[in-house]
Design a protein around this motif. Sequence first.
Motif, mmCIF file in Angstrom:
data_model
loop_
_atom_site.group_PDB
_atom_site.id
_atom_site.type_symbol
_atom_site.label_atom_id
_atom_site.label_comp_id
_atom_site.label_asym_id
_atom_site.label_seq_id
_atom_site.Cartn_x
_atom_site.Cartn_y
_atom_site.Cartn_z
ATOM 1 N N ASP A 115 30.805 26.736 18.961
ATOM 2 C CA ASP A 115 31.666 27.860 19.299
ATOM 3 C C ASP A 115 30.904 28.875 20.160
ATOM 4 O O ASP A 115 31.470 29.456 21.092
ATOM 5 C CB ASP A 115 32.173 28.518 18.018
ATOM 6 N N ASN A 116 29.624 29.066 19.863
ATOM 7 C CA ASN A 116 28.794 29.937 20.700
ATOM 8 C C ASN A 116 28.634 29.357 22.101
ATOM 9 O O ASN A 116 28.604 30.098 23.090
ATOM 10 C CB ASN A 116 27.421 30.149 20.058
ATOM 11 N N TRP A 117 28.496 28.032 22.190
ATOM 12 C CA TRP A 117 28.430 27.392 23.510
ATOM 13 C C TRP A 117 29.645 27.768 24.348
ATOM 14 O O TRP A 117 29.514 28.085 25.532
ATOM 15 C CB TRP A 117 28.405 25.876 23.363
ATOM 16 N N ASN A 118 30.805 27.720 23.749
ATOM 17 C CA ASN A 118 32.028 28.001 24.495
ATOM 18 C C ASN A 118 32.004 29.414 25.078
ATOM 19 O O ASN A 118 32.312 29.612 26.259
ATOM 20 C CB ASN A 118 33.247 27.831 23.579
ATOM 21 N N HIS A 119 31.627 30.383 24.273
ATOM 22 C CA HIS A 119 31.615 31.770 24.738
ATOM 23 C C HIS A 119 30.522 32.005 25.779
ATOM 24 O O HIS A 119 30.754 32.648 26.809
ATOM 25 C CB HIS A 119 31.434 32.726 23.560
ATOM 26 N N LEU A 120 29.324 31.481 25.526
ATOM 27 C CA LEU A 120 28.205 31.728 26.437
ATOM 28 C C LEU A 120 28.402 31.027 27.779
ATOM 29 O O LEU A 120 28.149 31.609 28.846
ATOM 30 C CB LEU A 120 26.896 31.270 25.783
ATOM 31 N N LEU A 121 28.842 29.768 27.741
ATOM 32 C CA LEU A 121 29.052 29.035 28.997
ATOM 33 C C LEU A 121 30.182 29.652 29.813
ATOM 34 O O LEU A 121 30.080 29.770 31.041
ATOM 35 C CB LEU A 121 29.365 27.568 28.698
ATOM 36 N N GLN A 173 34.110 19.954 26.204
ATOM 37 C CA GLN A 173 35.126 20.816 25.581
ATOM 38 C C GLN A 173 34.575 21.488 24.304
ATOM 39 O O GLN A 173 34.927 21.105 23.170
ATOM 40 C CB GLN A 173 36.371 20.007 25.251
ATOM 41 N N PRO A 174 33.706 22.496 24.451
ATOM 42 C CA PRO A 174 33.087 23.109 23.267
ATOM 43 C C PRO A 174 34.088 23.671 22.257
ATOM 44 O O PRO A 174 33.850 23.611 21.048
ATOM 45 C CB PRO A 174 32.222 24.232 23.861
ATOM 46 N N SER A 175 35.200 24.234 22.724
ATOM 47 C CA SER A 175 36.176 24.779 21.773
ATOM 48 C C SER A 175 36.792 23.673 20.923
ATOM 49 O O SER A 175 37.046 23.864 19.720
ATOM 50 C CB SER A 175 37.272 25.540 22.517
ATOM 51 N N GLN A 176 37.015 22.509 21.523
ATOM 52 C CA GLN A 176 37.547 21.378 20.765
ATOM 53 C C GLN A 176 36.499 20.839 19.801
ATOM 54 O O GLN A 176 36.814 20.464 18.663
ATOM 55 C CB GLN A 176 38.006 20.284 21.718
ATOM 56 N N GLU A 180 36.778 20.506 15.716
ATOM 57 C CA GLU A 180 36.497 19.269 14.999
ATOM 58 C C GLU A 180 35.550 19.520 13.834
ATOM 59 O O GLU A 180 35.753 19.005 12.723
ATOM 60 C CB GLU A 180 35.885 18.234 15.948
ATOM 61 N N GLN A 181 34.501 20.309 14.063
ATOM 62 C CA GLN A 181 33.539 20.568 12.997
ATOM 63 C C GLN A 181 34.146 21.436 11.897
ATOM 64 O O GLN A 181 33.818 21.265 10.724
ATOM 65 C CB GLN A 181 32.291 21.249 13.572
ATOM 66 N N ARG A 182 35.014 22.364 12.268
ATOM 67 C CA ARG A 182 35.699 23.158 11.239
ATOM 68 C C ARG A 182 36.582 22.272 10.365
ATOM 69 O O ARG A 182 36.616 22.434 9.132
ATOM 70 C CB ARG A 182 36.529 24.269 11.891
ATOM 71 N N GLN A 349 41.036 28.461 24.922
ATOM 72 C CA GLN A 349 40.666 27.357 24.036
ATOM 73 C C GLN A 349 41.782 26.317 23.941
ATOM 74 O O GLN A 349 42.271 25.973 22.861
ATOM 75 C CB GLN A 349 40.301 27.879 22.647
ATOM 76 N N VAL A 350 42.186 25.828 25.109
ATOM 77 C CA VAL A 350 43.259 24.829 25.143
ATOM 78 C C VAL A 350 42.827 23.544 24.441
ATOM 79 O O VAL A 350 43.630 22.875 23.780
ATOM 80 C CB VAL A 350 43.672 24.547 26.606
#
Length: 430
Positions: A115-121, A173-176, A180-182, A349-350
Motif C-alpha cells: 500500500d505504501n508502494w502505491n502512494h509513493l510511486l 498494480q500495488p493497490s490490487q 489481496e494481502q488484506r 485504486q481501480v
Amino acid sequence: MAGSLLFPKSLPSLQCRRGIVGATISAPRVLWGTFSLPKLSSRGLVEESERRNGCTLATTTLLENDSNLSSQKTQNYSRHNTKSSDPKVIAKLFAIMEAVADRVEMHKNIGEQRDNWNHLLLTSINAMTLTAATIAGLEATIAAGPPLKALKLSSTGLYIAATGFLVMMNKIQPSQLAEEQRNAARLFKQLHGQIQTTLSLGKPDIDDVNEAMDKVLALDKAYPLPLLDAMLEKFPSKVEPARWWPQQKRKHGLGGKIEGNNGWNRKLEEEMRQVVGVLEKKDLAEYTRLGGKALKLNKFLAISGPLLTVLGALGSSFVGTTHSSWPEMMGIIVGAMATVVNSMEHGGQVGMVFEMYRSNASFFKLIEESIMSNTNKKDVERRENGELLEMKVALQLGRSISELNHLAAAAAASSTRNMEVTEEFASKLF
C-alpha cells in the motif's frame, strides 16, 4: 478449645445443600497472622463431613496465586481436549495453527508495504510528469543554445523515467496487491479461529488435520506472497472468482427419507437450493459483471498513462526544431493529461476495486459450493447439521432466518410462474 479458636461463633459455619458444601470464612487479618493453622487433607475433610453431617463435599476451593490458577486451567484444557484423542493429532493441529498465525502477520505486513508502494510511486511519477511538463513550457521561452539543450534533455529524461516507472507500476498494480494481502490476512484469521473451534470441541482426528492443511495450501495458492513468477495475473482475459478453499467432492443424488435427520427435512433442502439459485443468477453474476467493467477501465488507464508520457517525451524532444508550436503544446498538455490518468488509475485504486469485486464473487461462490456439497450427499448424517447450516448462511448473507425463508419462497414462486429469478439480491452485506 482448638475448635473454638479455629472457628469462632462469629464466623459462618459449613452449609450443605443436596450434597454440595460451601465453606465461607471471613476472619480479621490479625487472626490469621496470630495463629498457625494445621495443614488439613482434602480427603479427611470429605470423610469427616460425610460422617458428621451426612452430606458430601463435592468441591473444595483453595486460594492460590495467579500462576497456579493459570497452570490448573491449562491442564484442565489439555485433559479436556486430549481425552480420547491422538496426541499427535493435537500436536499437528497446534503446529498448523502456529503457521497460520505467522501467515496472518506476514500478509498484514506485506500488505502495508505494498500500500505504501502505491502512494509513493504515484507521488513520484506525478511529480516527474508535472516537472517535465513545466520544463517543456520553459523551453518555448528560451532561444536556441546550450540552455535549451539542457532543458530538452531534462524534460525528455523525466518523461522517459516516468514512463518506465509507470509501466512497472501498471504491471504489478500495488493497490490490487495490497487488497489481496488484506483478504489473505482476513481469511487466515478466519482459518485460525476454525482450528481453535475444532480443538475446543474435542476429539479431533486426522481428517481435521488434512482439512486444515488443504485450506492453508489453497490460501497460499490463491494469494501468493512473491511477485516474480507467482504473482496473480492483473489483467486476465476473463473474470473468474478467486478460489481460496479446497476443491470439494460432489456426490449427486439423494437417497432415503430425510425427515428429522440431522436437522434436515425436504422443505429446508428445497429452500437451500432456491438460495443457491438466487446467489448464482443475481449476486454472483452481478459482481462478476462489475469486476469485468473495473478490469476494462483499468486496462484502458494502464495503456493510456505510459502512452501519454511517451508522447510528452517526443514533444519535448522536438521543441526548437520547427517553427510550429505543436511540440511545446504536446509536451505541456500531454504531461498534464498523463498526470490526470495516473491519478485516476492509482489514486482511485481501480485495481483494488477490481480485486474487491472478484473477492465478493468468490465469497458467494463459496456459499454456493458449501450448500451444494451438503445437499448432494446421500447420507444425511454425513452432512452438516441443517439448522446450523441455515443459520450460518443467513448470517453470511446479512439476513435473519425468517428473511432467508422469505427469499427462498419468493424465488420458488418466480420459478413456478416461469418468470426470472426474484429481483432481490441474496446478500444484504454488499
